[in-house]
Design a protein around this motif. Structure first.
Motif, PDB file in Angstrom:
ATOM      1  N   ARG A 147       0.979  -1.164   0.006  1.00  0.00           N
ATOM      2  CA  ARG A 147       0.006   0.136  -0.208  1.00  0.00           C
ATOM      3  C   ARG A 147       0.696   1.107   0.069  1.00  0.00           C
ATOM      4  N   ALA A 148       0.316   2.283  -0.320  1.00  0.00           N
ATOM      5  CA  ALA A 148       1.091   3.704  -0.375  1.00  0.00           C
ATOM      6  C   ALA A 148       1.470   3.961   0.884  1.00  0.00           C
ATOM      7  N   GLY A 149       2.506   4.200   1.078  1.00  0.00           N
ATOM      8  CA  GLY A 149       3.033   4.642   2.301  1.00  0.00           C
ATOM      9  C   GLY A 149       3.652   3.543   3.277  1.00  0.00           C
ATOM     10  N   GLU A 150       3.507   2.384   2.705  1.00  0.00           N
ATOM     11  CA  GLU A 150       4.210   1.145   3.549  1.00  0.00           C
ATOM     12  C   GLU A 150       5.832   1.280   3.276  1.00  0.00           C
ATOM     13  N   VAL A 151       6.279   1.283   4.317  1.00  0.00           N
ATOM     14  CA  VAL A 151       7.951   0.989   4.251  1.00  0.00           C
ATOM     15  C   VAL A 151       8.327  -0.278   5.028  1.00  0.00           C
ATOM     16  N   TYR A 152       9.282  -0.958   4.471  1.00  0.00           N
ATOM     17  CA  TYR A 152       9.948  -2.015   4.941  1.00  0.00           C
ATOM     18  C   TYR A 152      11.290  -1.580   5.405  1.00  0.00           C
ATOM     19  N   PHE A 153      11.628  -2.128   6.552  1.00  0.00           N
ATOM     20  CA  PHE A 153      13.170  -2.162   7.086  1.00  0.00           C
ATOM     21  C   PHE A 153      13.769  -3.222   7.068  1.00  0.00           C
ATOM     22  N   GLU A 154      15.064  -3.132   6.651  1.00  0.00           N
ATOM     23  CA  GLU A 154      15.861  -4.370   6.686  1.00  0.00           C
ATOM     24  C   GLU A 154      17.209  -4.079   7.515  1.00  0.00           C
ATOM     25  N   PHE A 155      17.504  -4.875   8.471  1.00  0.00           N
ATOM     26  CA  PHE A 155      18.517  -4.608   9.411  1.00  0.00           C
ATOM     27  C   PHE A 155      19.918  -5.790   9.195  1.00  0.00           C
ATOM     28  N   GLN A 156      21.016  -5.323   9.180  1.00  0.00           N
ATOM     29  CA  GLN A 156      22.308  -6.252   8.764  1.00  0.00           C
ATOM     30  C   GLN A 156      23.385  -5.703   9.703  1.00  0.00           C
ATOM     31  N   GLN A 157      23.977  -6.686  10.442  1.00  0.00           N
ATOM     32  CA  GLN A 157      25.214  -6.136  11.168  1.00  0.00           C
ATOM     33  C   GLN A 157      26.349  -6.174  10.041  1.00  0.00           C
ATOM     34  N   VAL A 158      26.963  -5.185  10.138  1.00  0.00           N
ATOM     35  CA  VAL A 158      28.265  -5.207   9.169  1.00  0.00           C
ATOM     36  C   VAL A 158      29.414  -4.710  10.101  1.00  0.00           C
ATOM     37  N   GLY A 159      30.253  -5.454  10.708  1.00  0.00           N
ATOM     38  CA  GLY A 159      31.284  -5.339  11.605  1.00  0.00           C
ATOM     39  C   GLY A 159      30.740  -4.683  13.229  1.00  0.00           C
ATOM     40  N   GLN A 160      31.135  -3.643  13.506  1.00  0.00           N
ATOM     41  CA  GLN A 160      30.627  -2.905  14.556  1.00  0.00           C
ATOM     42  C   GLN A 160      29.481  -2.007  14.285  1.00  0.00           C
ATOM     43  N   GLN A 161      28.914  -2.082  13.031  1.00  0.00           N
ATOM     44  CA  GLN A 161      27.767  -1.195  12.716  1.00  0.00           C
ATOM     45  C   GLN A 161      26.526  -1.896  12.363  1.00  0.00           C
ATOM     46  N   ILE A 162      25.363  -1.106  12.220  1.00  0.00           N
ATOM     47  CA  ILE A 162      24.151  -1.895  11.879  1.00  0.00           C
ATOM     48  C   ILE A 162      23.700  -1.102  10.501  1.00  0.00           C
ATOM     49  N   ARG A 163      23.593  -1.929   9.452  1.00  0.00           N
ATOM     50  CA  ARG A 163      23.222  -1.416   8.136  1.00  0.00           C
ATOM     51  C   ARG A 163      21.625  -1.602   8.010  1.00  0.00           C
ATOM     52  N   VAL A 164      20.898  -0.300   7.812  1.00  0.00           N
ATOM     53  CA  VAL A 164      19.500  -0.227   7.702  1.00  0.00           C
ATOM     54  C   VAL A 164      18.894   0.208   6.468  1.00  0.00           C
ATOM     55  N   ALA A 165      18.396  -0.548   5.796  1.00  0.00           N
ATOM     56  CA  ALA A 165      17.786  -0.212   4.661  1.00  0.00           C
ATOM     57  C   ALA A 165      16.209  -0.063   4.681  1.00  0.00           C
ATOM     58  N   ALA A 166      15.900   1.168   4.190  1.00  0.00           N
ATOM     59  CA  ALA A 166      14.248   1.480   4.271  1.00  0.00           C
ATOM     60  C   ALA A 166      13.884   1.207   2.935  1.00  0.00           C
ATOM     61  N   ILE A 167      12.959   0.744   2.668  1.00  0.00           N
ATOM     62  CA  ILE A 167      12.292   0.517   1.142  1.00  0.00           C
ATOM     63  C   ILE A 167      10.943   0.853   1.269  1.00  0.00           C
ATOM     64  N   ASP A 168      10.641   1.832   0.258  1.00  0.00           N
ATOM     65  CA  ASP A 168       9.164   2.157  -0.092  1.00  0.00           C
ATOM     66  C   ASP A 168       8.407   0.963  -0.723  1.00  0.00           C
ATOM     67  N   GLY A 169       7.342   0.584  -0.126  1.00  0.00           N
ATOM     68  CA  GLY A 169       6.716  -0.575  -0.478  1.00  0.00           C
ATOM     69  C   GLY A 169       6.000  -0.259  -2.069  1.00  0.00           C
ATOM     70  N   ALA A 170       5.462   0.976  -2.061  1.00  0.00           N
ATOM     71  CA  ALA A 170       4.709   1.442  -3.704  1.00  0.00           C
ATOM     72  C   ALA A 170       5.657   1.421  -4.637  1.00  0.00           C
ATOM     73  N   THR A 171       6.876   1.922  -4.303  1.00  0.00           N
ATOM     74  CA  THR A 171       7.882   2.316  -5.525  1.00  0.00           C
ATOM     75  C   THR A 171       8.989   1.508  -5.551  1.00  0.00           C
ATOM     76  N   GLY A 172       9.662   0.839  -4.477  1.00  0.00           N
ATOM     77  CA  GLY A 172      10.651  -0.027  -4.496  1.00  0.00           C
ATOM     78  C   GLY A 172      12.012   0.673  -4.165  1.00  0.00           C
ATOM     79  N   ILE A 173      11.817   2.194  -3.988  1.00  0.00           N
ATOM     80  CA  ILE A 173      12.905   2.923  -3.807  1.00  0.00           C
ATOM     81  C   ILE A 173      13.679   2.561  -2.309  1.00  0.00           C
ATOM     82  N   GLU A 174      14.960   2.308  -2.362  1.00  0.00           N
ATOM     83  CA  GLU A 174      15.816   1.858  -1.237  1.00  0.00           C
ATOM     84  C   GLU A 174      16.567   2.840  -0.893  1.00  0.00           C
ATOM     85  N   VAL A 175      16.792   3.230   0.380  1.00  0.00           N
ATOM     86  CA  VAL A 175      18.002   4.028   0.894  1.00  0.00           C
ATOM     87  C   VAL A 175      18.551   3.331   1.949  1.00  0.00           C
ATOM     88  N   VAL A 176      19.731   3.526   2.225  1.00  0.00           N
ATOM     89  CA  VAL A 176      20.694   2.742   3.492  1.00  0.00           C
ATOM     90  C   VAL A 176      21.222   3.841   4.395  1.00  0.00           C
TER      91      VAL A 176
END
Length: 81
Positions: free
Chosen positions: A7-36
């Motif tokens: 649905r419009a406005g739906e956002v998915y989050f993905e968390f991944q540990q990378v060394g001593q940091q956490i990588r967080v991806a936010a993905i817009d469900g409607a468009t598939g646009i992703e930022v990290v």
């Protein structure tokens, strides 16, 4: 419409540990646009989500306005001489 359709406005989050940091991806469900974004491992998950969400919102707004910040008013890029 199936229940798997984003649905419009739906956002998915993905968390991944990378060394001593956490990588967080936010993905817009409607468009598939992703930022990290990256953050410290000890940071609260909710804080990292909020940072990623704000970055995604800025990206979606930029996509919506369709303005290229690397273009001059006459349409030429910075590298044009």
């Amino acid at each position: 419409m199936s229940s798997n359709t984003p649905r419009a406005g739906e956002v998915y989050f993905e968390f991944q540990q990378v060394g001593q940091q956490i990588r967080v991806a936010a993905i817009d469900g409607a468009t598939g646009i992703e930022v990290v974004v990256f953050g410290p491992q000890q940071a609260p998950q909710r804080d990292l989500e909020q940072i990623a969400l704000r970055k995604l919102q800025r990206r979606l707004q930029r996509e919506k306005s369709d303005v290229d910040p690397f273009r001059k008013q006459d349409g030429r890029g910075f590298g044009t001489f």
